[in-house]
Structure formats: C-alpha cells, structure tokens
Design a protein around this motif. Sequence first.
Motif, PDB file in Angstrom:
ATOM      1  N   PRO A  61      -4.841  53.280   5.542  1.00  0.00           N
ATOM      2  CA  PRO A  61      -5.890  52.199   5.680  1.00  0.00           C
ATOM      3  C   PRO A  61      -6.448  52.169   4.166  1.00  0.00           C
ATOM      4  CG  PRO A  61      -6.657  54.023   7.296  1.00  0.00           C
ATOM      5  CD  PRO A  61      -5.470  54.595   6.447  1.00  0.00           C
ATOM      6  N   PRO A  62      -6.709  50.684   3.713  1.00  0.00           N
ATOM      7  CA  PRO A  62      -6.991  50.432   2.398  1.00  0.00           C
ATOM      8  C   PRO A  62      -8.296  50.963   1.835  1.00  0.00           C
ATOM      9  CG  PRO A  62      -6.882  48.617   3.787  1.00  0.00           C
ATOM     10  CD  PRO A  62      -6.619  49.633   4.515  1.00  0.00           C
ATOM     11  N   ALA A  63      -9.197  51.356   2.573  1.00  0.00           N
ATOM     12  CA  ALA A  63     -10.383  51.987   2.075  1.00  0.00           C
ATOM     13  C   ALA A  63     -10.250  53.409   1.658  1.00  0.00           C
ATOM     14  CB  ALA A  63     -11.472  52.019   3.300  1.00  0.00           C
ATOM     15  N   ILE A  64      -9.086  53.997   2.187  1.00  0.00           N
ATOM     16  CA  ILE A  64      -8.740  55.302   1.871  1.00  0.00           C
ATOM     17  C   ILE A  64      -8.090  55.209   0.577  1.00  0.00           C
ATOM     18  CG2 ILE A  64      -7.763  57.648   2.384  1.00  0.00           C
ATOM     19  CD1 ILE A  64      -8.561  57.128   5.126  1.00  0.00           C
ATOM     20  N   ALA A  65      -7.168  54.496   0.078  1.00  0.00           N
ATOM     21  CA  ALA A  65      -6.173  54.386  -0.900  1.00  0.00           C
ATOM     22  C   ALA A  65      -6.735  54.160  -2.157  1.00  0.00           C
ATOM     23  CB  ALA A  65      -5.190  53.013  -0.541  1.00  0.00           C
ATOM     24  N   ALA A  66      -7.909  53.091  -2.536  1.00  0.00           N
ATOM     25  CA  ALA A  66      -8.032  53.025  -4.033  1.00  0.00           C
ATOM     26  C   ALA A  66      -9.474  52.877  -4.081  1.00  0.00           C
ATOM     27  CB  ALA A  66      -7.376  51.705  -4.524  1.00  0.00           C
ATOM     28  N   THR A  67     -10.106  54.098  -4.176  1.00  0.00           N
ATOM     29  CA  THR A  67     -11.401  54.145  -4.367  1.00  0.00           C
ATOM     30  C   THR A  67     -12.113  55.134  -5.518  1.00  0.00           C
ATOM     31  OG1 THR A  67     -12.105  55.507  -2.559  1.00  0.00           O
ATOM     32  CG2 THR A  67     -12.293  53.148  -1.990  1.00  0.00           C
ATOM     33  N   LEU A  68     -10.867  55.836  -6.056  1.00  0.00           N
ATOM     34  CA  LEU A  68     -11.239  56.926  -7.197  1.00  0.00           C
ATOM     35  C   LEU A  68     -10.942  56.330  -8.496  1.00  0.00           C
ATOM     36  CD1 LEU A  68      -9.896  60.354  -5.577  1.00  0.00           C
ATOM     37  CD2 LEU A  68     -12.217  59.381  -5.629  1.00  0.00           C
ATOM     38  N   HIS A 136      -4.319  59.837   9.027  1.00  0.00           N
ATOM     39  CA  HIS A 136      -4.804  58.480   8.649  1.00  0.00           C
ATOM     40  C   HIS A 136      -5.535  57.788   9.835  1.00  0.00           C
ATOM     41  CE1 HIS A 136      -3.006  58.432   4.645  1.00  0.00           C
ATOM     42  NE2 HIS A 136      -1.950  58.890   5.192  1.00  0.00           N
ATOM     43  N   ASP A 137      -5.361  57.965  10.938  1.00  0.00           N
ATOM     44  CA  ASP A 137      -5.981  57.457  12.008  1.00  0.00           C
ATOM     45  C   ASP A 137      -7.126  57.912  12.404  1.00  0.00           C
ATOM     46  OD1 ASP A 137      -4.013  55.412  12.451  1.00  0.00           O
ATOM     47  OD2 ASP A 137      -2.655  56.377  13.622  1.00  0.00           O
ATOM     48  N   TRP A 138      -7.139  59.469  12.261  1.00  0.00           N
ATOM     49  CA  TRP A 138      -8.255  60.125  12.284  1.00  0.00           C
ATOM     50  C   TRP A 138      -9.402  59.961  11.449  1.00  0.00           C
ATOM     51  CZ3 TRP A 138      -5.483  65.359  13.445  1.00  0.00           C
ATOM     52  CH2 TRP A 138      -4.860  65.461  14.551  1.00  0.00           C
ATOM     53  N   LEU A 139      -8.745  59.638  10.211  1.00  0.00           N
ATOM     54  CA  LEU A 139      -9.870  59.662   9.241  1.00  0.00           C
ATOM     55  C   LEU A 139     -10.428  58.112   9.071  1.00  0.00           C
ATOM     56  CD1 LEU A 139      -8.290  61.558   6.269  1.00  0.00           C
ATOM     57  CD2 LEU A 139      -9.967  62.232   7.651  1.00  0.00           C
ATOM     58  N   ALA A 140      -9.646  57.244   9.690  1.00  0.00           N
ATOM     59  CA  ALA A 140     -10.101  55.804   9.946  1.00  0.00           C
ATOM     60  C   ALA A 140     -11.318  55.495  11.126  1.00  0.00           C
ATOM     61  CB  ALA A 140      -8.973  54.938   9.888  1.00  0.00           C
ATOM     62  N   ALA A 142     -14.539  55.542  13.460  1.00  0.00           N
ATOM     63  CA  ALA A 142     -15.769  55.040  12.920  1.00  0.00           C
ATOM     64  C   ALA A 142     -16.747  56.152  12.645  1.00  0.00           C
ATOM     65  CB  ALA A 142     -16.357  53.919  13.993  1.00  0.00           C
ATOM     66  N   ARG A 143     -16.573  57.168  13.331  1.00  0.00           N
ATOM     67  CA  ARG A 143     -17.338  58.505  13.258  1.00  0.00           C
ATOM     68  C   ARG A 143     -17.568  59.213  12.146  1.00  0.00           C
ATOM     69  NH1 ARG A 143     -16.070  63.429  17.460  1.00  0.00           N
ATOM     70  NH2 ARG A 143     -16.910  65.218  15.871  1.00  0.00           N
ATOM     71  N   ILE A 144     -16.208  59.074  11.155  1.00  0.00           N
ATOM     72  CA  ILE A 144     -16.357  59.909   9.914  1.00  0.00           C
ATOM     73  C   ILE A 144     -16.129  58.979   8.723  1.00  0.00           C
ATOM     74  CG2 ILE A 144     -15.753  62.265  10.710  1.00  0.00           C
ATOM     75  CD1 ILE A 144     -13.044  62.190  10.006  1.00  0.00           C
ATOM     76  N   SER A 145     -15.328  57.837   8.949  1.00  0.00           N
ATOM     77  CA  SER A 145     -14.900  56.839   7.811  1.00  0.00           C
ATOM     78  C   SER A 145     -15.819  56.618   6.825  1.00  0.00           C
ATOM     79  CB  SER A 145     -14.123  55.738   8.264  1.00  0.00           C
ATOM     80  OG  SER A 145     -14.979  54.768   9.014  1.00  0.00           O
ATOM     81  N   HIS A 146     -17.171  56.533   7.096  1.00  0.00           N
ATOM     82  CA  HIS A 146     -18.196  56.239   6.085  1.00  0.00           C
ATOM     83  C   HIS A 146     -18.426  57.288   5.032  1.00  0.00           C
ATOM     84  CE1 HIS A 146     -20.513  58.297   9.411  1.00  0.00           C
ATOM     85  NE2 HIS A 146     -21.107  58.587   8.349  1.00  0.00           N
ATOM     86  N   HIS A 147     -17.808  58.557   5.544  1.00  0.00           N
ATOM     87  CA  HIS A 147     -17.999  59.665   4.474  1.00  0.00           C
ATOM     88  C   HIS A 147     -16.830  59.716   3.648  1.00  0.00           C
ATOM     89  CE1 HIS A 147     -21.356  61.478   6.947  1.00  0.00           C
ATOM     90  NE2 HIS A 147     -20.515  61.443   8.048  1.00  0.00           N
ATOM     91  N   ILE A 148     -15.818  59.118   3.751  1.00  0.00           N
ATOM     92  CA  ILE A 148     -14.462  59.310   2.929  1.00  0.00           C
ATOM     93  C   ILE A 148     -14.484  58.375   1.707  1.00  0.00           C
ATOM     94  CG2 ILE A 148     -11.992  59.299   3.167  1.00  0.00           C
ATOM     95  CD1 ILE A 148     -12.695  60.165   6.078  1.00  0.00           C
ATOM     96  N   ALA A 149     -14.249  58.815   0.550  1.00  0.00           N
ATOM     97  CA  ALA A 149     -13.866  58.232  -0.573  1.00  0.00           C
ATOM     98  C   ALA A 149     -12.406  57.550  -0.520  1.00  0.00           C
ATOM     99  CB  ALA A 149     -14.553  58.754  -1.731  1.00  0.00           C
ATOM    100  N   ALA A 150     -11.535  58.897  -0.708  1.00  0.00           N
ATOM    101  CA  ALA A 150     -10.123  58.823  -0.685  1.00  0.00           C
ATOM    102  C   ALA A 150      -9.520  59.918  -0.124  1.00  0.00           C
ATOM    103  CB  ALA A 150      -9.806  58.908  -2.296  1.00  0.00           C
ATOM    104  N   LEU A 151      -8.002  59.789   0.172  1.00  0.00           N
ATOM    105  CA  LEU A 151      -7.134  60.798   0.526  1.00  0.00           C
ATOM    106  C   LEU A 151      -6.168  60.565  -0.337  1.00  0.00           C
ATOM    107  CD1 LEU A 151      -6.502  62.646   2.940  1.00  0.00           C
ATOM    108  CD2 LEU A 151      -5.199  60.938   3.722  1.00  0.00           C
ATOM    109  N   ARG A 152      -5.766  61.823  -1.026  1.00  0.00           N
ATOM    110  CA  ARG A 152      -4.518  62.219  -1.917  1.00  0.00           C
ATOM    111  C   ARG A 152      -3.774  63.374  -1.544  1.00  0.00           C
ATOM    112  NH1 ARG A 152      -6.429  57.897  -2.930  1.00  0.00           N
ATOM    113  NH2 ARG A 152      -7.008  56.911  -5.003  1.00  0.00           N
ATOM    114  N   PRO A 153      -2.304  63.120  -1.891  1.00  0.00           N
ATOM    115  CA  PRO A 153      -1.644  64.138  -1.594  1.00  0.00           C
ATOM    116  C   PRO A 153      -2.035  65.519  -2.458  1.00  0.00           C
ATOM    117  CG  PRO A 153      -0.348  62.461  -2.305  1.00  0.00           C
ATOM    118  CD  PRO A 153      -1.804  61.913  -2.466  1.00  0.00           C
ATOM    119  N   ALA A 154      -1.598  66.533  -1.959  1.00  0.00           N
ATOM    120  CA  ALA A 154      -2.282  67.803  -2.755  1.00  0.00           C
ATOM    121  C   ALA A 154      -1.213  68.052  -3.657  1.00  0.00           C
ATOM    122  CB  ALA A 154      -2.486  69.022  -1.797  1.00  0.00           C
TER     123      ALA A 154
END
Length: 172
Positions: A61-68, A136-140, A142-154
């Motif tokens: 999802p775009p909200a997770i992609a580019a917020t750092l 990605h679907d789980w992080l998107a 509504a219950r937790i998406s407002h907590h997430i700034a980004a997801l990156r590979p380790a």
Amino acid sequence: MSRPLSPQERALWQRVAATVRPMAPKSARAPIEPTPPAPRAAATPTPAPPRPASVPARPAPPAIAATLDGSWDKRLRSGKLTPDRVIDLHDHNLERAHLALHSAVEAAAVSGDRVILVITGKGRPGRPGRIRAELHDWLASARISHHIAALRPASPRHGGSGAFYLVLRRPR
C-alpha cells in the motif's frame, strides 16, 4: 505435479510453439537476425491464465511505501539500527500470525517503540511464504494502519529477505 491445460491455454501454447525454431548445433550456429513480426489477424481475445494462489498479486500500500527520510532508510539498509521489538511469525499458521502481529504492533505503539523486526520466513523455492504474502494486507487493516510509518526489507544482519523492519509513527 502438473495439471491439464485449459482449451485457452492449449491454444496459446500452440501459437507460441509455432513460432519457435530448433537451435542449430553449437558448431553450425550463426548470428541470428531478427525476423519481422508476423501480421496479426483479428482474433478473439484470449483470457489470461489464472494466477497461482500463492503469488502476491498487489504491491505494498502507498502509505507504507514512502514515508521515511533518507537517514532512516540508510540506517535500516545498513543494519546498524537495533529493533526495539522482535516478533517471529514463521512457524505460525495464518490466523495466529495475524493476531500476533496486531497485538505486537498495538503493544509497541503503547510502549513508544519505533522499530519492530517482523520475521516472516522466506518460504520454500517455488512456493513463497504465505505469511510474507499476507503481511502488507494485514498492515493495511484499519485496526493498526494508523500506527505504521513504513515497512522496509530487513538487512542481512537481521534476517534479510525473510524479515522486515516495521517503523511505527511517532506517538502524538
């Protein structure tokens, strides 16, 4: 294990196979000159073959992609950042992994943690991990998406392609 081809797939394969020429032996090979494409006849459109169920069909999802900013990404890529919390989801079934992820994100947000290392596992050759595909679907949700700034590979230091850094938003 293979499955029989559908009539549409068989017709498509026959069209592809008709355009293939056998290779000459190595000693007789000459440079191949490009052949002009054959004129296309007006044909009925062939539906695309169905995708395997285990392949993820959508990007992050775009909200997770580019917020750092760049400094975060640099520290994450280098592996110099120490995660505040680690959650290991491989060896869980999908339901337990989903619940564990949600509770870990909510607990980390309450305690003020910023970086969670989420270990999903790599899957097997030819069969990607199901938890990794669903992440990605789980992080998107509504219950937790407002907590997430980004997801990156380790980084390889923290699990490489079998893990992700989950960066949480700063508490307000």
